[in-house]
Design an enzyme around this catalytic site. Structure first.
Site, PDB file in Angstrom:
ATOM      1  CE  LYS A  49      -3.602 -33.297 -72.178  1.00 47.55           C
ATOM      2  NZ  LYS A  49      -3.594 -31.845 -71.795  1.00 47.55           N
ATOM      3  CB  SER A  50      -0.650 -38.482 -66.739  1.00 50.10           C
ATOM      4  OG  SER A  50      -0.414 -39.253 -67.877  1.00 50.10           O
ATOM      5  N   GLY A  51      -2.670 -35.622 -65.702  1.00 51.13           N
ATOM      6  CA  GLY A  51      -3.014 -34.880 -64.493  1.00 51.13           C
ATOM      7  C   GLY A  51      -1.892 -33.996 -63.983  1.00 51.13           C
ATOM      8  CG  HIS A 107       5.502 -34.090 -69.687  1.00 51.29           C
ATOM      9  ND1 HIS A 107       4.648 -34.496 -68.689  1.00 51.29           N
ATOM     10  CD2 HIS A 107       4.874 -33.053 -70.317  1.00 51.29           C
ATOM     11  CE1 HIS A 107       3.558 -33.748 -68.709  1.00 51.29           C
ATOM     12  NE2 HIS A 107       3.669 -32.867 -69.680  1.00 51.29           N
ATOM     13  CB  SER A 137      -6.386 -36.160 -72.767  1.00 50.56           C
ATOM     14  OG  SER A 137      -6.182 -34.862 -72.290  1.00 50.56           O
ATOM     15  NE  ARG A 257     -10.445 -33.397 -73.862  1.00 49.09           N
ATOM     16  CZ  ARG A 257     -11.419 -34.235 -74.218  1.00 49.09           C
ATOM     17  NH1 ARG A 257     -12.505 -33.756 -74.785  1.00 49.09           N
ATOM     18  NH2 ARG A 257     -11.319 -35.534 -74.010  1.00 49.09           N
ATOM     19  CE  LYS A 258     -16.116 -34.239 -72.918  1.00 50.11           C
ATOM     20  NZ  LYS A 258     -16.782 -35.407 -73.550  1.00 50.11           N
ATOM     21  N   GLY A 259     -11.268 -34.202 -68.026  1.00 48.35           N
ATOM     22  CA  GLY A 259     -10.704 -34.836 -66.839  1.00 48.35           C
ATOM     23  C   GLY A 259     -11.485 -36.021 -66.329  1.00 48.35           C
TER      24      GLY A 259
END
Length: 295
Positions: A49-51, A107, A137, A257-259
């Site tokens: 969840k870090s881009g 990851h 996230s 998602r939103k980012g």
């Protein structure tokens, strides 16, 4: 990458003291020990969840526009996870058959990566994100992806990260390792929040790191095509092989998602925020690594 999946277990596995999700089974983790790394590989080594999807999209567009890859196919996974088995073959086998330059995502903590990475020194891009937004996230992500029952709340995920019992292991071990390698010639360390602030400059930095020469107009075009909104729309295509493998409704895609920066403020209580701040200060103490927590 071909479609068709493996039989999925209902829970995580533990390997060498670290928990891994069903899509990273034991045979894939063990295969990393002998995985053949190529000097011209590009490895995207991010914490969850870090881009990850975002940087993969950017790198792929740079390669396509530089003539190093064929035109994009939106239904193909252009940056597969080395440790995953989602399709008819495990990704490490699919990658062994893939043409160069390969873009490979992972990851994994450094100790689980293929040892050849540290010998052949391929290009490595690591993106780090503020951990409060990672928690937020992740809470959404695990509502959609089949995962562990104890990830049912933000508090549970926060506790798991602070204890190191989170899927894929300790956040700070991952980010600090690559932060400390940021001066290495084959490593580019980026911050998610900097990418949000000035995407075009970040893309230019990635382009230069990869040795690709693109004109200003092309760089601007890529930045317009790789905003979080644009990446999310591509990530929700009904025929996306990953969504098929995960058996997920495209409208509910958990990968982008939103980012936004600072969404944690809509979810953390004051007490949770203070507790997490204290933990972050301790694990990052004297390391020189700081994060932006608000837009």
């Amino acid at each position: 990458m071909s479609q068709g999946g493996q039989q999925r277990p209902k829970s995580s596995i533990t390997y060498k003291g670290v928990r891994f999700p069903w899509q990273a089974p034991l045979h894939c983790l063990q295969a990393m020990e002998s995985f053949e790394v190529r000097p011209d590989d590009i490895w995207l080594l991010t914490y969850t969840k870090s881009g990850t999807t975002w940087i993969g999209d950017i790198v792929n567009k740079i390669l396509v526009n530089s003539g190093l890859r064929e035109k994009e196919d939106p239904n193909i996974d252009h940056a597969p996870y080395a440790e995953y088995h989602l399709y008819s073959k495990p990704n490490f086998q699919l990658l062994a058959e893939a043409p160069s330059p390969r873009v490979i995502t992972s990851h994994l903590l450094p100790q689980f990566l293929p040892p050849q990475i540290f010998v052949k020194k391929p290009k490595i891009i690591s993106v780090a994100r503020n951990p409060k937004d990672i928690v937020t996230s992740s809470a959404y992500h695990y509502q959609i992806i089949e995962a562990q029952e104890d990830y049912s709340s933000l508090q549970n995920i926060m506790d798991a990260i602070m204890s190191g019992k989170i899927i894929f292991g300790e956040w700070h071990t991952h980010v600090l390792y690559w932060w400390n390698k940021r001066e290495d010639d084959n490593v580019l360390f980026l911050k998610y929040e900097d990418m949000k602030t000035d995407l075009e400059s970040s893309i230019k930095k990635v382009c230069e790191f990869l040795g690709c020469r693109l004109d200003t107009q092309t760089l601007k075009k890529i930045s317009e095509e790789t905003t979080i909104d644009a990446t999310r729309k591509r990530d929700m295509k009904p025929k996306d092989a990953r969504l098929i493998a995960y058996n997920i409704d495209p409208a509910m895609s958990p990968f982008v998602r939103k980012g936004v920066v600072g969404d944690w403020k809509n979810h953390f209580t004051v007490a949770q925020s203070e507790e997490f701040d204290k933990w972050c200060a301790e694990v990052l103490k004297h390391r020189g690594l700081t994060f932006q927590y608000e837009a």
